[in-house]
Design a protein around this motif. Structure first.
Motif, short mmCIF file in Angstrom:
data_model
loop_
_atom_site.label_atom_id
_atom_site.label_comp_id
_atom_site.label_asym_id
_atom_site.label_seq_id
_atom_site.Cartn_x
_atom_site.Cartn_y
_atom_site.Cartn_z
N VAL A 79 0.79 -1.16 0.02
CA VAL A 79 0.06 0.06 0.08
C VAL A 79 0.73 1.29 0.16
CG1 VAL A 79 -1.96 -1.38 1.28
CG2 VAL A 79 -0.33 -0.01 2.60
N LEU A 80 2.23 1.12 -0.40
CA LEU A 80 3.01 2.31 -0.33
C LEU A 80 2.66 3.40 -1.18
CD1 LEU A 80 5.58 3.35 1.09
CD2 LEU A 80 7.06 2.34 -0.84
N GLY A 81 1.82 2.93 -2.37
CA GLY A 81 1.61 3.71 -3.55
C GLY A 81 0.30 4.62 -2.76
N ILE A 82 -0.76 4.00 -1.91
CA ILE A 82 -1.60 4.76 -1.32
C ILE A 82 -1.03 5.87 -0.33
CG2 ILE A 82 -3.39 4.48 0.18
CD1 ILE A 82 -4.45 2.06 -1.20
N VAL A 83 -0.06 5.32 0.44
CA VAL A 83 0.28 6.12 1.36
C VAL A 83 1.17 7.43 0.73
CG1 VAL A 83 2.37 6.17 3.28
CG2 VAL A 83 0.90 4.14 3.19
N ILE A 84 1.86 7.08 -0.34
CA ILE A 84 2.59 8.51 -0.90
C ILE A 84 1.72 9.01 -1.43
CG2 ILE A 84 3.93 9.03 -2.86
CD1 ILE A 84 5.64 6.29 -2.34
N GLY A 85 0.67 8.54 -2.20
CA GLY A 85 -0.28 9.57 -2.92
C GLY A 85 -1.20 10.27 -1.93
N VAL A 86 -1.67 9.52 -0.75
CA VAL A 86 -2.67 10.38 0.17
C VAL A 86 -1.70 11.27 0.88
CG1 VAL A 86 -3.69 10.12 2.34
CG2 VAL A 86 -3.99 8.32 0.57
N THR A 87 -0.36 11.04 1.08
CA THR A 87 0.49 12.20 1.74
C THR A 87 0.52 13.35 0.96
OG1 THR A 87 1.92 10.36 2.83
CG2 THR A 87 2.90 12.44 2.64
N ALA A 88 0.83 13.14 -0.35
CA ALA A 88 1.01 14.18 -1.18
C ALA A 88 -0.31 15.10 -1.31
CB ALA A 88 1.29 13.80 -2.78
N LEU A 89 -1.48 14.22 -1.34
CA LEU A 89 -2.76 14.76 -1.46
C LEU A 89 -3.12 15.77 -0.33
CD1 LEU A 89 -5.27 15.11 -3.10
CD2 LEU A 89 -6.25 13.05 -2.18
N VAL A 90 -2.71 15.32 1.02
CA VAL A 90 -3.01 15.96 2.11
C VAL A 90 -2.27 17.35 2.04
CG1 VAL A 90 -2.88 15.89 4.56
CG2 VAL A 90 -3.88 13.78 3.45
N ALA A 91 -0.80 17.11 1.63
CA ALA A 91 -0.10 18.09 1.83
C ALA A 91 -0.45 19.04 0.93
CB ALA A 91 1.42 17.66 1.42
N ILE A 92 -0.96 18.85 -0.34
CA ILE A 92 -1.15 19.59 -1.38
C ILE A 92 -2.73 20.44 -1.07
CG2 ILE A 92 -2.36 19.88 -3.72
CD1 ILE A 92 -0.02 17.88 -4.52
N LEU A 93 -3.64 19.62 -0.54
CA LEU A 93 -5.14 20.37 -0.29
C LEU A 93 -4.76 21.31 1.01
CD1 LEU A 93 -7.30 17.37 -0.49
CD2 LEU A 93 -7.14 19.07 -2.35
N SER A 94 -4.00 21.13 1.95
CA SER A 94 -3.62 21.79 3.28
C SER A 94 -2.81 22.97 2.62
CB SER A 94 -2.83 21.05 4.24
OG SER A 94 -3.53 19.73 4.59
N LEU A 95 -2.14 22.87 1.82
CA LEU A 95 -1.23 24.15 1.55
C LEU A 95 -2.10 25.06 0.58
CD1 LEU A 95 2.30 22.56 0.37
CD2 LEU A 95 1.57 23.77 2.59
N ILE A 96 -2.98 24.51 -0.26
CA ILE A 96 -4.06 25.23 -1.10
C ILE A 96 -4.92 26.04 -0.29
CG2 ILE A 96 -5.88 25.22 -2.97
CD1 ILE A 96 -4.19 22.94 -4.27
N ASP A 97 -5.45 25.16 0.84
CA ASP A 97 -6.62 25.64 1.90
C ASP A 97 -5.80 26.94 2.46
OD1 ASP A 97 -8.66 24.25 1.05
OD2 ASP A 97 -8.17 22.75 2.66
N GLY A 98 -4.61 26.66 2.87
CA GLY A 98 -3.70 27.69 3.46
C GLY A 98 -3.54 29.06 2.50
N MET A 99 -3.53 28.72 1.27
CA MET A 99 -3.13 29.93 0.43
C MET A 99 -4.52 30.52 0.11
SD MET A 99 -1.09 27.86 -2.31
CE MET A 99 -1.34 28.87 -4.07
N GLN A 100 -5.82 29.90 0.15
CA GLN A 100 -7.00 30.33 -0.08
C GLN A 100 -7.33 31.34 1.19
OE1 GLN A 100 -10.04 27.40 -1.04
NE2 GLN A 100 -11.50 28.84 -1.60
#
Length: 409
Positions: A27-48
């Motif tokens: 499930v390393l692919g899921i872990v990496i993908g979700v990690t990147a997704l959470v980081a990106i969404l959090s940063l975009i929400d912070g930008m907004q």
């Protein structure tokens, strides 16, 4: 049914514990993908959030203007109306009580006329603003006081004068000595209550009086405007809806006689831009998550092969096809949820390292923002991957013939 689901998830957790490192690698692919997704969404929400904080400082974006529409269209020709419908001070006070979101309300009308300073009988032309007792931030005083809501309600004869006019009237005497002096406007004797702060850009006399001193004729000639300034930019559209509903309830068929203006196009554009950015980045990161889903399918297919005899024995002892299907789907959802949860934690932790790096290159007060939307998205992803990529292995396991399965031992 609930008991069977519970048992299926318990068995799934036991299988993950037994093959822990194999599961983590798969499930390393899921872990990496979700990690990147959470980081990106959090940063975009912070930008907004940062963008809206900056926009909140722009007054025009937070303002809703209600004004009388002086024109009508007849056969595509814009014609001035013979009579106008306008807001009164009572309407303004009623509207204020109907707003449920934090906002500051201003009500004013503007005219021009002649004023006379009684002390010297000096006559001057002046811009004349009739206003409610709430004043914008730019109305600052050098001397005296503002008039009160009680004075507006009672149509008290008080007046505020600008510094340009005060300097003309005071001549060589101190300006604060004008307080309490009288001036005439339309045969009304007004008492000077305050002198506004000096504004280098002003080159004409201007006075502010309670709007209730204006006559109905004044209202007809120059209908008052109401400005509602929202405390938060994100509440502007909701406040506009409340204003429009109030106009319909108060003026009914005549509600269309008013124009409600906002700078909502800019707000909508900003919201669309951030949504588009989120969708594009999420789709890019989604590739890693799909790879992780394939890893989940691989784990379950291997599990089906390794547990063929176990499946055969369970079916021989009475387990139905749906029981086997539910067991492997539960394992798929559990594995996916495990990978998503691990990715969620790592994603949040990664933002603590990313934000300082961003601040090192761009010195702005920017922080990541963690919202419930992100958590809901991760939960949906876990469920989606578990069901989509777990369905084939589960169906394959449920279709095994018990006799053939046991014979493979």
């Amino acid at each position: 049914m609930l008991k069977n689901i519970f048992i299926a998830f318990v068995l799934a957790l036991e299988n993950i514990r037994t093959h822990f490192f194999h599961t983590v690698l798969s499930v390393l692919g899921i872990v990496i993908g979700v990690t990147a997704l959470v980081a990106i969404l959090s940063l975009i929400d912070g930008m907004q959030k940062y963008a809206f904080e900056q926009i909140n400082k722009v007054q025009s974006v937070k303002s809703i203007v209600i004004r009388t529409d002086r024109y009508k269209w007849v056969d595509n020709i814009r014609i001035k109306k013979d009579s106008l419908i306008y807001l009164t001070h009572s309407d303004f006070l009623n509207l204020k009580t109907r707003l449920t979101l934090p906002a500051t309300c201003y009500f004013y009308a503007q005219h021009a006329g002649e004023i006379t300073f009684k002390e010297t009988n000096q006559e001057m032309g002046s811009g004349i603003t009739g206003a409610s007792a709430s004043f914008p931030d730019y109305v600052k005083l050098a001397h005296g006081r503002l008039f009160t809501e009680a004075e507006v309600r009672q149509a008290t004869d008080v007046v505020l004068i600008n510094y340009f006019l005060a300097s003309k009237l005071a001549n060589a005497t101190p300006i604060d000595q004008l307080l309490g002096k009288k001036m005439l406007y339309r045969d009304r004797e007004l008492t000077i209550a305050g002198v506004m702060a000096k504004d280098e850009a002003e080159e004409a006399a201007r006075i502010i009086i309670p709007i209730t001193l204006f006559s109905l004729k004044d209202y007809e000639e120059s209908p008052p405007q109401c400005i509602i300034e929202s405390a938060k930019v994100e509440n502007v559209l909701a406040l506009r809806s409340q204003v429009e509903n109030w106009l319909k309830a108060t003026f009914q068929a005549n509600a269309s006689e008013f124009v409600v203006g906002t700078d909502d196009n800019r707000l909508k554009q900003i919201a669309r831009d951030f949504l588009l950015f989120k969708v594009i980045m999420s789709m890019i990161v989604g590739i890693s998550i799909v790879v992780g889903g394939v890893g989940v399918m691989n784990v379950l297919l291997i599990s089906v092969t390794e547990r063929t005899v176990e499946i055969g024995i369970r079916k021989a002892m009475g387990a139905k096809r749906r029981d086997i299907l539910l067991q492997f789907l539960s394992e798929s959802v559990t594995i996916s949820a495990f990978g998503s949860s691990l990715g969620l934690v790592l994603g949040i932790l990664s933002t603590f390292a990313i934000v300082p790096i961003i601040k090192a290159f761009v010195p702005v007060p920017f922080e990541a923002s963690y919202t419930w939307n992100t958590l809901i998205i991760i939960a949906v992803i876990a469920l989606f991957i578990g069901i989509v990529f777990g369905t084939y292995p589960a169906m394959r396991a449920s279709r095994l013939d018990p006799v053939e399965a046991i014979r493979r031992e």
